[in-house]
Design a protein around this motif. Sequence first.
Motif, short mmCIF file in Angstrom:
data_model
loop_
_atom_site.label_atom_id
_atom_site.label_comp_id
_atom_site.label_asym_id
_atom_site.label_seq_id
_atom_site.Cartn_x
_atom_site.Cartn_y
_atom_site.Cartn_z
N ALA A 122 -1.11 -2.23 -9.19
CA ALA A 122 -0.31 -1.05 -8.94
C ALA A 122 -0.62 -0.92 -7.62
O ALA A 122 -1.32 -0.08 -7.29
CB ALA A 122 -0.43 -0.06 -10.03
N VAL A 123 0.01 -1.62 -6.51
CA VAL A 123 -0.23 -1.34 -5.11
C VAL A 123 -0.14 0.03 -4.53
O VAL A 123 -0.83 0.47 -3.67
CB VAL A 123 0.32 -2.49 -4.26
N ASP A 124 0.62 0.62 -5.24
CA ASP A 124 1.16 1.99 -4.41
C ASP A 124 0.90 3.27 -5.50
O ASP A 124 1.48 4.27 -5.33
CB ASP A 124 2.71 2.01 -4.26
N PRO A 182 -5.94 2.75 -0.85
CA PRO A 182 -4.71 2.83 -0.01
C PRO A 182 -5.38 2.81 1.61
O PRO A 182 -6.28 3.52 1.87
CB PRO A 182 -3.86 3.94 -0.39
N LEU A 183 -4.38 2.34 2.17
CA LEU A 183 -4.45 2.50 3.85
C LEU A 183 -3.31 3.30 4.09
O LEU A 183 -2.31 3.53 3.67
CB LEU A 183 -4.17 1.09 4.37
N HIS A 184 -3.45 4.08 5.28
CA HIS A 184 -2.39 4.83 5.79
C HIS A 184 -1.36 3.81 6.24
O HIS A 184 -1.70 2.67 6.69
CB HIS A 184 -3.12 5.65 6.80
N ARG A 185 -0.12 4.49 6.25
CA ARG A 185 1.00 3.61 6.47
C ARG A 185 1.14 2.88 8.31
O ARG A 185 1.29 1.80 8.45
CB ARG A 185 2.58 4.33 6.55
N GLY A 215 -6.97 -7.50 -4.91
CA GLY A 215 -6.59 -6.76 -6.21
C GLY A 215 -5.56 -7.73 -6.78
O GLY A 215 -5.38 -7.98 -8.21
N ARG A 216 -4.71 -8.41 -6.06
CA ARG A 216 -3.86 -9.38 -6.64
C ARG A 216 -4.19 -10.57 -7.27
O ARG A 216 -3.92 -10.96 -8.40
CB ARG A 216 -2.75 -9.76 -5.37
N THR A 217 -5.52 -11.09 -6.66
CA THR A 217 -6.15 -12.14 -7.44
C THR A 217 -6.71 -11.58 -8.88
O THR A 217 -6.81 -12.31 -9.69
CB THR A 217 -7.25 -12.64 -6.59
#
Length: 246
Positions: free
Chosen positions: A158-160, A128-131, A146-148
């Motif tokens: 699961a991006v979050d 994750p990156l910080h918002r 990750g999408r690919t």
Amino acid sequence: MSLAAAFAPVIDLVYPPRCPLCGAAIAAQIGLCPKCWDTLAIPGDPSCATCSRPFAEDIPDGLICAPCMAQPPRHDGIAAATLYNATSRKLILALKHGNRLALAGMMGRFMAARLPQVDEAWLVVPVPLHRWRIWHRGYNQAAELGRTIARLRGARLAVDLLERRKATPSLGGLGRKARQRALSGAITIPTRHRQRVQGARIVLVDDVLTSGATSEACVSALKRGGAEQVVIACFARVLDEALDSV
């Protein structure tokens, strides 16, 4: 035939395929020219049974490298598409800071090829990156990679699943203890996702693996949350000592 495949000839006519690194003409919009491809450093065998660090000499399978023996990692393996060199650096910087999002497809395909064990039972989780970093950049490059991977392997993205709760400084130049302090409490699993992590098999995705401090913090959070298996996937891995052996 997919819509993309149907329109590919038109796209190639309007935008002739070019190597994203040197601009040379190529056959399709999905790769590098042969010259640039040859400059990528692809890790091979023999390698460490725990972290896949390439060995310089031809030694029996199943051996563990010195760093893993000195401090056994919590992860369940590292799958690196390339070793970090001038070519992989250009691709990473173009994706990360140059808004060249189209590169994520090609780079993600290289990464997916190193993950033959991943299928629909796995979760693909980006570092994750910080918002504030996402708002500034507009996207998380690890999520795009990750999408690919998820699409090609039939896994669930699961991006979050992980959250970076606090902004962290650049870890370059910091010692191990300083990196640990900087990352302490930074990466967590949101309450709404804790059930998904229990017993899960997870691919943790990042663009480049340098010291491993950030991925280590992510792996620790996932293992504390009950993940059964966590494999780290990166496009490039910084192992200067291994470049001479490939």
